[in-house]
Design a protein around this motif. Structure first.
Motif, PDB file in Angstrom:
ATOM      1  N   PRO A  82     -28.118  37.110  31.373  1.00  0.00           N
ATOM      2  CA  PRO A  82     -27.097  37.249  30.520  1.00  0.00           C
ATOM      3  C   PRO A  82     -26.142  38.417  31.515  1.00  0.00           C
ATOM      4  CG  PRO A  82     -28.836  38.396  29.856  1.00  0.00           C
ATOM      5  CD  PRO A  82     -29.278  37.554  30.786  1.00  0.00           C
ATOM      6  N   GLU A  83     -26.782  38.982  32.296  1.00  0.00           N
ATOM      7  CA  GLU A  83     -25.880  39.871  33.261  1.00  0.00           C
ATOM      8  C   GLU A  83     -24.963  39.247  34.429  1.00  0.00           C
ATOM      9  OE1 GLU A  83     -30.018  40.516  34.192  1.00  0.00           O
ATOM     10  OE2 GLU A  83     -29.158  40.272  32.442  1.00  0.00           O
ATOM     11  N   PHE A  84     -25.417  37.860  34.805  1.00  0.00           N
ATOM     12  CA  PHE A  84     -24.954  37.698  35.921  1.00  0.00           C
ATOM     13  C   PHE A  84     -23.316  37.518  35.706  1.00  0.00           C
ATOM     14  CE2 PHE A  84     -23.659  33.772  38.303  1.00  0.00           C
ATOM     15  CZ  PHE A  84     -24.006  34.153  39.671  1.00  0.00           C
ATOM     16  N   GLY A  85     -22.792  37.187  34.967  1.00  0.00           N
ATOM     17  CA  GLY A  85     -21.209  37.235  35.053  1.00  0.00           C
ATOM     18  C   GLY A  85     -20.874  38.575  34.848  1.00  0.00           C
ATOM     19  N   ALA A  86     -21.577  39.470  34.460  1.00  0.00           N
ATOM     20  CA  ALA A  86     -20.854  40.923  34.546  1.00  0.00           C
ATOM     21  C   ALA A  86     -21.138  41.469  36.015  1.00  0.00           C
ATOM     22  CB  ALA A  86     -21.684  41.906  33.660  1.00  0.00           C
ATOM     23  N   PHE A  87     -22.272  41.139  36.618  1.00  0.00           N
ATOM     24  CA  PHE A  87     -22.413  41.431  38.092  1.00  0.00           C
ATOM     25  C   PHE A  87     -21.050  40.749  39.074  1.00  0.00           C
ATOM     26  CE2 PHE A  87     -24.090  40.137  42.270  1.00  0.00           C
ATOM     27  CZ  PHE A  87     -24.416  41.366  42.665  1.00  0.00           C
ATOM     28  N   LEU A  88     -20.973  39.501  38.672  1.00  0.00           N
ATOM     29  CA  LEU A  88     -19.910  38.969  39.367  1.00  0.00           C
ATOM     30  C   LEU A  88     -18.517  39.948  39.140  1.00  0.00           C
ATOM     31  CD1 LEU A  88     -20.420  35.225  38.984  1.00  0.00           C
ATOM     32  CD2 LEU A  88     -21.077  36.718  41.156  1.00  0.00           C
ATOM     33  N   GLY A  89     -18.369  39.959  37.783  1.00  0.00           N
ATOM     34  CA  GLY A  89     -17.202  41.027  37.470  1.00  0.00           C
ATOM     35  C   GLY A  89     -17.112  42.284  38.171  1.00  0.00           C
ATOM     36  N   ALA A  90     -18.271  42.924  38.342  1.00  0.00           N
ATOM     37  CA  ALA A  90     -18.198  44.333  38.886  1.00  0.00           C
ATOM     38  C   ALA A  90     -17.772  44.319  40.284  1.00  0.00           C
ATOM     39  CB  ALA A  90     -19.820  44.815  38.811  1.00  0.00           C
ATOM     40  N   VAL A  91     -18.594  43.136  41.086  1.00  0.00           N
ATOM     41  CA  VAL A  91     -18.112  42.999  42.433  1.00  0.00           C
ATOM     42  C   VAL A  91     -16.600  42.594  42.658  1.00  0.00           C
ATOM     43  CG1 VAL A  91     -18.631  41.584  44.532  1.00  0.00           C
ATOM     44  CG2 VAL A  91     -20.303  42.097  42.886  1.00  0.00           C
ATOM     45  N   ALA A  92     -16.156  41.835  41.861  1.00  0.00           N
ATOM     46  CA  ALA A  92     -14.713  41.487  41.939  1.00  0.00           C
ATOM     47  C   ALA A  92     -13.825  42.722  41.690  1.00  0.00           C
ATOM     48  CB  ALA A  92     -14.423  40.404  40.949  1.00  0.00           C
TER      49      ALA A  92
ATOM     50  N   GLY B  65     -21.170  42.675  29.177  1.00  0.00           N
ATOM     51  CA  GLY B  65     -22.320  42.538  30.117  1.00  0.00           C
ATOM     52  C   GLY B  65     -23.226  41.724  29.698  1.00  0.00           C
ATOM     53  N   GLY B  66     -22.608  40.325  28.710  1.00  0.00           N
ATOM     54  CA  GLY B  66     -23.257  39.564  28.568  1.00  0.00           C
ATOM     55  C   GLY B  66     -24.161  39.189  26.936  1.00  0.00           C
ATOM     56  N   THR B  67     -23.809  40.404  26.239  1.00  0.00           N
ATOM     57  CA  THR B  67     -24.418  40.540  24.954  1.00  0.00           C
ATOM     58  C   THR B  67     -23.705  39.572  24.057  1.00  0.00           C
ATOM     59  OG1 THR B  67     -25.329  42.718  25.395  1.00  0.00           O
ATOM     60  CG2 THR B  67     -25.166  42.034  23.194  1.00  0.00           C
ATOM     61  N   LEU B  68     -24.067  38.549  23.341  1.00  0.00           N
ATOM     62  CA  LEU B  68     -23.343  37.699  22.432  1.00  0.00           C
ATOM     63  C   LEU B  68     -23.167  38.633  21.108  1.00  0.00           C
ATOM     64  CD1 LEU B  68     -25.396  34.377  22.506  1.00  0.00           C
ATOM     65  CD2 LEU B  68     -23.222  35.033  23.673  1.00  0.00           C
ATOM     66  N   LEU B  69     -21.720  38.364  20.656  1.00  0.00           N
ATOM     67  CA  LEU B  69     -21.558  39.216  19.613  1.00  0.00           C
ATOM     68  C   LEU B  69     -22.100  38.470  18.149  1.00  0.00           C
ATOM     69  CD1 LEU B  69     -17.468  39.244  20.034  1.00  0.00           C
ATOM     70  CD2 LEU B  69     -19.346  40.964  20.663  1.00  0.00           C
ATOM     71  N   THR B  70     -22.840  37.280  18.362  1.00  0.00           N
ATOM     72  CA  THR B  70     -23.347  36.696  17.213  1.00  0.00           C
ATOM     73  C   THR B  70     -25.043  37.057  17.094  1.00  0.00           C
ATOM     74  OG1 THR B  70     -23.774  34.778  18.536  1.00  0.00           O
ATOM     75  CG2 THR B  70     -21.812  34.689  17.187  1.00  0.00           C
ATOM     76  N   GLY B  71     -25.494  37.646  18.470  1.00  0.00           N
ATOM     77  CA  GLY B  71     -26.647  38.105  18.390  1.00  0.00           C
ATOM     78  C   GLY B  71     -27.472  37.325  19.081  1.00  0.00           C
ATOM     79  N   GLY B  72     -28.799  37.803  19.309  1.00  0.00           N
ATOM     80  CA  GLY B  72     -29.656  36.684  20.025  1.00  0.00           C
ATOM     81  C   GLY B  72     -29.993  36.673  21.568  1.00  0.00           C
ATOM     82  N   ALA B  73     -28.822  37.295  22.394  1.00  0.00           N
ATOM     83  CA  ALA B  73     -28.893  37.465  23.851  1.00  0.00           C
ATOM     84  C   ALA B  73     -28.204  38.693  24.213  1.00  0.00           C
ATOM     85  CB  ALA B  73     -28.172  36.008  24.183  1.00  0.00           C
ATOM     86  N   GLY B  74     -28.552  39.023  25.401  1.00  0.00           N
ATOM     87  CA  GLY B  74     -28.088  40.186  26.088  1.00  0.00           C
ATOM     88  C   GLY B  74     -28.773  40.976  26.903  1.00  0.00           C
ATOM     89  N   SER B  75     -28.742  42.007  27.576  1.00  0.00           N
ATOM     90  CA  SER B  75     -29.534  42.790  28.346  1.00  0.00           C
ATOM     91  C   SER B  75     -28.890  44.088  28.505  1.00  0.00           C
ATOM     92  CB  SER B  75     -29.346  42.181  29.883  1.00  0.00           C
ATOM     93  OG  SER B  75     -28.416  42.529  30.458  1.00  0.00           O
ATOM     94  N   ALA B  76     -29.616  45.175  28.857  1.00  0.00           N
ATOM     95  CA  ALA B  76     -29.640  46.472  29.044  1.00  0.00           C
ATOM     96  C   ALA B  76     -28.711  46.551  30.424  1.00  0.00           C
ATOM     97  CB  ALA B  76     -30.731  47.289  28.984  1.00  0.00           C
ATOM     98  N   ILE B  77     -29.191  45.767  31.283  1.00  0.00           N
ATOM     99  CA  ILE B  77     -28.440  45.660  32.674  1.00  0.00           C
ATOM    100  C   ILE B  77     -27.178  45.452  32.461  1.00  0.00           C
ATOM    101  CG2 ILE B  77     -28.505  44.855  34.805  1.00  0.00           C
ATOM    102  CD1 ILE B  77     -31.707  44.528  34.852  1.00  0.00           C
TER     103      ILE B  77
END
Length: 345
Positions: free
Chosen positions: A24-34, A280-292
């Motif tokens: 779930p944090e992969f998109g945030a990692f790409l965003g942070a790099v960009a 960071g990839g946490t779904l607003l609907t719940g069930g997915a996400g990460s602390a990282i």
């Protein structure tokens, strides 16, 4: 039909790329790099990518990240807390008044403030699980109650909207060293250490413990989780308490660092915590996400707050920029998630 073509889709191994895309944090990692590359390239001061610049944007990101991680875990469980921002100010004001008006030492004041914050979190969680009201409404009510109380009570006690003089309390120096000191060169705030520690612990709990499994189960399908023996109500209440205590920790850091607290401190920050979690990839609907992922979302916000003035852009556009980041990150995370659905872990 050949033997290879008869392999059951349910037991087919996913490629390494698919496993990475599923994070779930992969998109945030790409965003942070960009974001880092963009501001490093447009920086007019030459400081954004060096230690002084890094200390600046991590200083902003750390307090956001500490609370955003707790908010992310609560969101994974399918709930929201809109009282976190104002609770930062409430905690600091309470500590300040206990020190200056009651005459308590700093450590006793901190313990009382943590107990108060934990009680607020418990009440939020208890009301949500017992009344079945949306957590958005319950915690929004708490937000307004605390916001009004902060202003009215502070003015009635101190005659102003600020509490000062916490540095005169017994034990202040030790507390300041633990919660609000600087380390290394060019002076990183110790809140960064707290932020990293919280990220590591929350990640371990979320991915390696039974309680972490409960969090995902509750957010995925509360009824199914309950039928499977998961203590849904207990899990949610614990997360509400944890979220409140995280806000209190940041309030402690601010009141020790600033040696006082404004009545309006923290108001509005609750949206930043939610943005960091969502980016960071946490779904607003719940069930997915990460602390990282929540930490990476906070890091992106910290880079934006420092990078925009360093690039000599109009700082009035900061909120607009964060809104664009939020929308883009959610779209990217959704797209990546759909693309990665085909493989198995």
């Amino acid at each position: 039909m050949t033997k290879s073509s008869a392999v059951d889709e349910r037991v087919r191994s996913a490629s390494l790329l698919t496993k990475i895309l599923r994070r779930p944090e992969f998109g945030a990692f790409l965003g942070a790099v960009a974001i880092f590359v963009m501001f490093a390239a447009t920086d007019t001061t030459g400081n954004f990518a060096n230690l002084s610049g890094i200390s600046g944007w991590t200083d902003i990101a750390a307090p956001i990240g500490i609370v955003a991680i707790a908010v992310a875990l609560l969101m994974i469980a399918g709930e929201f807390d809109l009282s976190t921002g104002v609770l930062v100010g409430t905690t600091g004001l309470l500590i300040g008044m206990l020190v200056t008006e009651v005459g308590l030492d700093i450590w006793t004041s901190i313990v009382i403030a943590l107990l108060f914050a934990g009680t607020v979190g418990f009440i939020n969680g208890y009301v949500v699980v017992k009344t079945k009201l949306p957590s958005f409404i319950v915690t929004l009510a708490t937000f307004f109650v605390l916001k009004g109380a902060n202003m009215a009570f502070t003015k009635s006690v101190t005659g102003s909207v600020r509490v000062t003089g916490t540095d005169k309390a017994e034990g202040f120096e030790v507390a300041e060293a633990i919660f609000a000191s600087k380390i290394g060169e060019p002076g990183f705030q110790i809140s960064i250490v707290w932020w990293i520690a919280v990220t590591v612990i929350a990640t371990f709990v979320l991915t390696r413990t039974r309680f972490g499994n409960w969090i995902f189960a509750v957010g995925g399908d509360a009824n199914a989780a309950r039928n499977a023996g998961v203590p849904v109500d207990k899990t949610k209440i614990i997360l509400f308490v944890y979220t409140a205590l995280s806000a209190a920790l940041v309030g402690i850091m601010f009141v020790l660092r600033l040696k006082g607290m404004q009545a309006g401190q923290g108001v509005g920050q609750e949206f930043y915590y939610i943005i960091a979690a969502a980016v960071g990839g946490t779904l607003l609907t719940g069930g997915a996400g990460s602390a990282i992922g929540a930490s990476l979302g906070a890091l992106i916000m910290g880079m934006a707050y420092i990078g925009i003035p360093f690039s000599r852009w109009d700082s009035d556009w900061t909120s607009t920029f964060l809104g664009v980041i939020l929308f883009t990150a959610v779209m990217i995370n959704t797209y990546i998630g759909r693309k990665a659905k085909g493989g198995k872990k």
